[in-house]
Design an enzyme around this catalytic site. Sequence first.
Site, mmCIF file in Angstrom:
data_model
loop_
_atom_site.group_PDB
_atom_site.id
_atom_site.type_symbol
_atom_site.label_atom_id
_atom_site.label_comp_id
_atom_site.label_asym_id
_atom_site.label_seq_id
_atom_site.Cartn_x
_atom_site.Cartn_y
_atom_site.Cartn_z
ATOM 1 N N ALA A 183 0.836 -1.200 0.000
ATOM 2 C CA ALA A 183 0.000 0.000 0.000
ATOM 3 C C ALA A 183 0.870 1.249 0.000
ATOM 4 C CB ALA A 183 -0.879 0.009 1.243
ATOM 5 N N ILE A 184 0.484 2.250 -0.758
ATOM 6 C CA ILE A 184 1.111 3.570 -0.618
ATOM 7 C C ILE A 184 0.105 4.495 0.056
ATOM 8 C CG2 ILE A 184 2.277 5.481 -1.753
ATOM 9 C CD1 ILE A 184 3.081 3.593 -3.964
ATOM 10 N N THR A 185 -1.028 4.692 -0.593
ATOM 11 C CA THR A 185 -2.053 5.528 0.043
ATOM 12 C C THR A 185 -3.295 4.716 0.423
ATOM 13 O OG1 THR A 185 -2.934 6.087 -2.125
ATOM 14 C CG2 THR A 185 -1.337 7.614 -1.193
ATOM 15 N N ASP A 188 -1.489 11.121 -12.179
ATOM 16 C CA ASP A 188 -1.402 9.774 -12.720
ATOM 17 C C ASP A 188 -1.403 9.868 -14.237
ATOM 18 O OD1 ASP A 188 -1.178 7.102 -12.637
ATOM 19 O OD2 ASP A 188 -3.053 6.712 -11.579
ATOM 20 N N SER A 245 4.410 2.013 -17.035
ATOM 21 C CA SER A 245 4.792 1.370 -15.773
ATOM 22 C C SER A 245 4.286 -0.052 -15.703
ATOM 23 C CB SER A 245 4.189 2.134 -14.590
ATOM 24 O OG SER A 245 4.900 3.301 -14.364
ATOM 25 N N LYS A 274 -10.472 5.017 -10.491
ATOM 26 C CA LYS A 274 -9.627 6.056 -11.076
ATOM 27 C C LYS A 274 -10.188 6.519 -12.409
ATOM 28 C CE LYS A 274 -4.953 5.097 -9.381
ATOM 29 N NZ LYS A 274 -3.624 4.619 -9.785
#
Lengths: 488, 488
Positions: free
Chosen positions: A197-199, A257, A265, A289
């Site tokens: 997890a990042i956010t 993004d 990526s 998103k």
Amino acid sequence: MRFRIKSFKIGAGKPIVFVHKTDAKNLGIHVGNRVELSADGKRIIAVVDLVGNYFEPGEIGVSEDIARRLETKSGDSINLTFIPAPQSTRIIKKKLTCQPYAKRELNIIIKDIVNNAITEAEIAYFISGVYHCGMSEEETINLTDAIYNNGQKISWSSNKIADKHSIGGIPGNRTTPIVVSICAEAGVIMPKTSSRAITSAAGTADVIETLTRVDLSIKELKKVVKKTNACLAWGGSLGLAPADDKLIQIERLINLDPEPQLIASILAKKLAAGSKYVLIDIPYGKNAKATLSKAKRLKKKFLKIGGHFGLKIKVILTDGSQIIGNGIGPVLEMIDILKVLKREDSPKDLEDKSLKMAGVIMEMTGNAKKGQGIKKAKEILESGKAFRKFKEIIEAQGGKIKTLKPGKFSQGITSLKSGKIKEIDGRSIAHTARLAGCPSDKSAGIYIQKHIGEKISKGEIIATIYSESNHKLREAIEFFNEFNPIKF
Amino acid sequence: MRFRIKSFKIGAGKPIVFVHKTDAKNLGIHVGNRVELSADGKRIIAVVDLVGNYFEPGEIGVSEDIARRLETKSGDSINLTFIPAPQSTRIIKKKLTCQPYAKRELNIIIKDIVNNAITEAEIAYFISGVYHCGMSEEETINLTDAIYNNGQKISWSSNKIADKHSIGGIPGNRTTPIVVSICAEAGVIMPKTSSRAITSAAGTADVIETLTRVDLSIKELKKVVKKTNACLAWGGSLGLAPADDKLIQIERLINLDPEPQLIASILAKKLAAGSKYVLIDIPYGKNAKATLSKAKRLKKKFLKIGGHFGLKIKVILTDGSQIIGNGIGPVLEMIDILKVLKREDSPKDLEDKSLKMAGVIMEMTGNAKKGQGIKKAKEILESGKAFRKFKEIIEAQGGKIKTLKPGKFSQGITSLKSGKIKEIDGRSIAHTARLAGCPSDKSAGIYIQKHIGEKISKGEIIATIYSESNHKLREAIEFFNEFNPIKF
């Protein structure tokens, strides 16, 4: 110039070298300058900080990642060389006036990012140019190529290597362990790597870590795959497409993004892992998103650019309007996964999505007949073979299946009225789970009792928050009550 | 949570707090997070690094600027609070899609920059948005206002406060000490603050520092001005429009210079210093930042926006095609200045430009009659009164006039052919001087014998390079010979 190392247990998120002020003055180096450190043929670029105490002139302090990469310890001798401004600084600027990057230029930029030769601010300039001006198909291909080629690669003797990727943002969208177990059981090779997890409240790697270690080396990963057809590893320690990690870190600062970078990526990571068959899942809708039209545009680009690199690629657009499963947080999500695999009272949405994805992958690789994928996936799941395969993978990675318990402090939140649920705000749900301690407290999280469209009565429990600490539980409850992410 | 301080002599260019890994885990803070440190009502925002040794849990290490700002020492108790994402992170993004910033939003961004609440990457996003999309006149005014209002301000009882600003990029353009001495002698109040070199060979502050200290406090600055009508201080230690310093630092990484920010920075600094009359010098041409058309556009904007803030403003466009004076480097430039002031064999271009600027300022403030400015400036310079005034200012700042000598290692570069000089590449000249040791080695630099249009014979010395070290001298000569900045 040669220095004596004082190892310095500092994790600064980047290689930092502490130089004594006297030496810095003599060498003409300043705070923020980049220097190359080398020992025994190994090299690393580090950022300079200055110190006035803790050690003497002639000594330098190095942060943990430097000591690890150069394999040095306190007292070793090391060489330090000043490096002038990297080439990227002249190139990056071009995109800010919407000029295209040449293939060679993208390679220089990505190489400098990987080598830590440019600052985070310079990376931000690069990202904002791409965000603002976009990239042509050719540029996106060249960016993918640069990210893919500047890092480790895994090669396989088989050609039937498959992978999946769900574009982030949907809490609980933890299909990976189920899909991988089904497909591996059917004979598909799936060396799956996932992120932490990042956010969000949990990444797939955080969830798998509730049962086993995930920081495999490439050698260990290959051993697990050889034994079980698959693995469930953390991508961060493998060095595949490492520019991607750095780019994401800088993008997240202000939630950018850029599309070309998103595509590059994902595809670069799959190429570096040696995949030939790739399924991309693009959730769209209110909590996702992407809108439907963005999802369609992305789909076209993934097919085109993936095809350029010889990938067999499928893209599915899925419902991203709400959370998937019931638990949000590493342990709670693993509990949901185990329910599906063990054929207990499992979250239907998680099960259905996993079956669909497994079905598509098996049809792609020829492990299921056209139109028979879902049926075959269901058989494997219901027979208990998927669970057995999952157990095998977890054990091959050094862990074991065990009964998991959510955080010892918990509180149910009761509905103040009756009605039908209209909306669940995924971002606020994730934030609640993070306040409760996710992702570092694995047993923290939030369990959502009902989904959109379901009815709830006044006084009924609508969600339960779990935490390792009473203090964090209070904070999470306070936030939940204020933002009320479940709306009627 | 309270911590015991271990003072840590680290100059990291920003406030860094070193937190023990155990404490970080308990508090849920990570590398790169921002925390607020407070002690006795003083506060500072710092960036988190993690350590595993050097001190115990319950202790934190603080970098020099933190210890200074909070006035703490080792062993003191201090409070640390985690701060969530600053408001700016949501606002900054707007400009990347060319949406305008509201006044309130610009104020939030600039406040967060000044308080160190956002990262350098976030500042880079802000700058690239402004660079890419530009700003309306209203936005530029609001940006000026925000930069001006988030910092220290100096107020004066007199209204006749004048200032000048030359837009950078021309090596040797060191008119300030001469202009200030002439104007101050005529009765103009000129509390001049200047910058140090960032990418050039010398800033005005570096040059003045060859004779006296320049890091005055506001109190000291006022005392010097009261005594002599003027000062020649370094702006960096005064805290006037501090956002500007940070913005410039990030811009320089890839040589960006967005116009709205250039205008806002200059005007905000002048407003904060309490100026009422401002002369802006915009050099244009081959070696300057601006072309003639850009210089004209800038002029209009300076007049409009300066006028909005009630400044009496004049803008002159000057020849920026080549270096000014002969010496490049702190000591060599001061030698040129002293030649002009002491009426020795002085560089005519430096003298003429200084007289012109002093004349314009004196006419603006009413210290010279219309059309009589240059004449009056010439009288003051030739009478020796300007030199006397300069000496007075230097002494009031604690220094004295002395004979300066350039670096002890030197080498003349002889011309390999005869001809007329066609071009002098200012950037390569500045880089040569930096390789020789500028700006930190004050006596390093390069002395250019001839200007564009002048004749030179084969074998004649065209330039002399000075350094404090033989090694640096060699490097500078090697670069000069390779890039050959003086062309026939």
